[in-house]
Design a protein around this motif. Structure first.
Motif, PDB file in Angstrom:
ATOM      1  N   ALA A  41       0.880  -0.891  -0.088  1.00  0.00           N
ATOM      2  CA  ALA A  41      -0.334   0.163  -0.114  1.00  0.00           C
ATOM      3  C   ALA A  41       0.645   1.378   0.119  1.00  0.00           C
ATOM      4  CB  ALA A  41      -1.208  -0.177   1.452  1.00  0.00           C
ATOM      5  N   GLY A  42       1.894   1.314   0.275  1.00  0.00           N
ATOM      6  CA  GLY A  42       2.848   2.233   0.344  1.00  0.00           C
ATOM      7  C   GLY A  42       3.387   2.784   1.998  1.00  0.00           C
ATOM      8  N   LYS A  43       3.535   2.250   2.710  1.00  0.00           N
ATOM      9  CA  LYS A  43       3.488   2.577   4.111  1.00  0.00           C
ATOM     10  C   LYS A  43       4.922   2.628   3.888  1.00  0.00           C
ATOM     11  CE  LYS A  43       1.405  -1.080   5.610  1.00  0.00           C
ATOM     12  NZ  LYS A  43       1.801  -2.277   4.364  1.00  0.00           N
ATOM     13  N   THR A  44       5.838   2.221   4.287  1.00  0.00           N
ATOM     14  CA  THR A  44       7.548   2.114   4.142  1.00  0.00           C
ATOM     15  C   THR A  44       8.302   3.184   3.635  1.00  0.00           C
ATOM     16  OG1 THR A  44       7.733  -0.698   5.212  1.00  0.00           O
ATOM     17  CG2 THR A  44       9.457   0.365   4.531  1.00  0.00           C
ATOM     18  N   CYS A 211      -3.731   2.495  19.621  1.00  0.00           N
ATOM     19  CA  CYS A 211      -3.308   3.937  18.622  1.00  0.00           C
ATOM     20  C   CYS A 211      -4.979   5.131  18.953  1.00  0.00           C
ATOM     21  CB  CYS A 211      -4.219   3.738  17.433  1.00  0.00           C
ATOM     22  SG  CYS A 211      -1.934   2.854  16.277  1.00  0.00           S
ATOM     23  N   ASP A 212      -4.505   6.068  18.567  1.00  0.00           N
ATOM     24  CA  ASP A 212      -5.366   7.363  19.280  1.00  0.00           C
ATOM     25  C   ASP A 212      -6.705   7.502  17.677  1.00  0.00           C
ATOM     26  OD1 ASP A 212      -4.829   8.144  22.017  1.00  0.00           O
ATOM     27  OD2 ASP A 212      -3.162   8.254  21.213  1.00  0.00           O
ATOM     28  N   ARG A 213      -5.763   8.046  16.766  1.00  0.00           N
ATOM     29  CA  ARG A 213      -6.332   7.621  15.347  1.00  0.00           C
ATOM     30  C   ARG A 213      -5.510   6.940  14.378  1.00  0.00           C
ATOM     31  NH1 ARG A 213      -5.002  12.518  12.802  1.00  0.00           N
ATOM     32  NH2 ARG A 213      -3.494  13.371  14.352  1.00  0.00           N
ATOM     33  N   VAL A 214      -6.265   6.158  13.690  1.00  0.00           N
ATOM     34  CA  VAL A 214      -5.491   6.058  12.145  1.00  0.00           C
ATOM     35  C   VAL A 214      -5.542   6.147  10.829  1.00  0.00           C
ATOM     36  CG1 VAL A 214      -4.920   3.601  10.956  1.00  0.00           C
ATOM     37  CG2 VAL A 214      -6.113   3.628  14.128  1.00  0.00           C
ATOM     38  N   TYR A 215      -4.527   5.989   9.633  1.00  0.00           N
ATOM     39  CA  TYR A 215      -4.541   6.578   8.957  1.00  0.00           C
ATOM     40  C   TYR A 215      -4.690   5.048   7.902  1.00  0.00           C
ATOM     41  CZ  TYR A 215      -3.843  11.605   9.346  1.00  0.00           C
ATOM     42  OH  TYR A 215      -4.354  13.127   9.975  1.00  0.00           O
ATOM     43  N   VAL A 216      -5.344   4.546   6.936  1.00  0.00           N
ATOM     44  CA  VAL A 216      -5.217   3.832   6.261  1.00  0.00           C
ATOM     45  C   VAL A 216      -5.467   3.916   4.573  1.00  0.00           C
ATOM     46  CG1 VAL A 216      -6.622   1.844   5.014  1.00  0.00           C
ATOM     47  CG2 VAL A 216      -7.334   2.494   7.351  1.00  0.00           C
ATOM     48  N   LEU A 217      -3.684   3.479   4.000  1.00  0.00           N
ATOM     49  CA  LEU A 217      -3.940   3.266   2.905  1.00  0.00           C
ATOM     50  C   LEU A 217      -3.678   2.561   2.269  1.00  0.00           C
ATOM     51  CD1 LEU A 217       0.715   4.426   2.728  1.00  0.00           C
ATOM     52  CD2 LEU A 217      -1.456   6.177   2.428  1.00  0.00           C
ATOM     53  N   ASP A 218      -4.030   2.153   0.248  1.00  0.00           N
ATOM     54  CA  ASP A 218      -4.499   1.350  -0.330  1.00  0.00           C
ATOM     55  C   ASP A 218      -4.358   2.276  -1.575  1.00  0.00           C
ATOM     56  OD1 ASP A 218      -4.984  -0.720  -0.964  1.00  0.00           O
ATOM     57  OD2 ASP A 218      -7.488  -0.002  -1.607  1.00  0.00           O
ATOM     58  N   TYR A 219      -3.109   1.290  -2.454  1.00  0.00           N
ATOM     59  CA  TYR A 219      -2.837   1.702  -3.852  1.00  0.00           C
ATOM     60  C   TYR A 219      -1.626   3.697  -3.566  1.00  0.00           C
ATOM     61  CZ  TYR A 219      -4.784  -2.573  -5.284  1.00  0.00           C
ATOM     62  OH  TYR A 219      -5.519  -2.893  -6.278  1.00  0.00           O
ATOM     63  N   GLY A 220      -1.065   3.509  -2.427  1.00  0.00           N
ATOM     64  CA  GLY A 220      -0.880   4.435  -2.082  1.00  0.00           C
ATOM     65  C   GLY A 220      -0.988   5.583  -1.171  1.00  0.00           C
ATOM     66  N   ALA A 221      -2.815   5.962  -1.488  1.00  0.00           N
ATOM     67  CA  ALA A 221      -3.110   6.918  -1.175  1.00  0.00           C
ATOM     68  C   ALA A 221      -3.651   6.716  -0.339  1.00  0.00           C
ATOM     69  CB  ALA A 221      -4.107   7.703  -2.103  1.00  0.00           C
TER      70      ALA A 221
END
Length: 248
Positions: A41-44, A211-221
């Motif tokens: 997903a582009g996390k690293t 975690c207090d909040r979370v962002y989710v990536l998929d295909y770099g976005a």
């Protein structure tokens, strides 16, 4: 008040492929922010871009100061620290020496002094070891420790010196349930001492628990953001993770 970490429109290209597209996130002092997504997903890539290890467009600020034009070591001096998936510990050095290497403004000189015995551990090194309960293994080498303890040493080393933001790249990989839970307590301790923490991990129990909040990536976005419960219940997130186990 400025967040400790802020990115605006962070974009990474590998040839004609966009690995990250316009990622904008924030993390405040004392906050644990998760960054999750399926493999690829582009996390690293995002962590590499934030810390200066891969070229990127967009802005990165630490405590209100732009650092995106700085080299990785300069970003580290500005308070931006990270861990690595592979650990990257010096196997021939003791735990104390591994942490002392990262302390101060001249890590290469620190390494030389540690190897030649010219430098005692700093108060800073001792304080970081005390935070993580590493004093009993201070004179042992990483290979003599459990995987869970090695992960803790890697995080402790990242925190040596002035740290405003720490990015943890899959720190719980390979840990069993009990080790992961214990690691999560350490992460909350880090945030409680003041820095902002950005946590990347596939352990959804860990993410949901600390975690207090979370962002989710998929295909770099970014496809979702919110509390752990909100994002893990999001249909778009579940579709992205199709075939993977998610915490309800």
């Amino acid at each position: 008040m400025n967040p400790l970490l802020s990115t605006e429109g962070l974009t990474v290209h590998y040839g004609g492929v966009r690995a990250n597209t316009g990622i904008s996130i924030t993390a405040d002092a004392g906050e644990v922010v998760g960054l999750i997504g399926p493999n690829g997903a582009g996390k690293t890539t995002f962590v590499d871009a934030v810390t200066g290890f891969t070229p990127a467009q967009g802005t990165v600020t630490v405590a209100g100061r732009r650092v995106d034009t700085l080299a990785p070591h300069q970003r580290r001096r500005a308070g931006l620290a990270r861990t690595w998936q592979a650990g990257e510990l010096f196997l021939d050095l003791t735990v104390r020496q591994n942490i002392a290497v990262a302390a101060g403004r001249r890590p290469l000189r620190n390494l030389w002094n540690d190897l030649t015995g010219r430098r005692e551990a700093t108060h800073e090194t001792d304080a970081v070891m005390a935070m993580f309960g590493l004093e009993p293994v201070a004179d042992r080498r990483p290979g003599e420790l459990s995987l869970g303890r090695q992960k803790i040493v890697g995080v402790a080393r990242a925190l040596a010196g002035t740290v405003r933001v720490v990015l943890l790249d899959e720190p719980a990989a390979g840990l069993d349930t009990d080790e992961s839970a214990a690691f999560g307590e350490h992460v909350r301790t880090i945030a409680g001492s003041g820095p902002a923490v950005l946590l990347i991990d596939h352990d959804m129990t860990l993410v949901a628990g600390i975690c207090d909040r979370v962002y989710v990536l998929d295909y770099g976005a970014v496809i979702a953001t919110g509390t752990p419960a909100e994002v893990l219940a999001d249909p778009a997130v579940r579709t992205a993770y199709l075939g993977s186990e998610l915490v309800p």
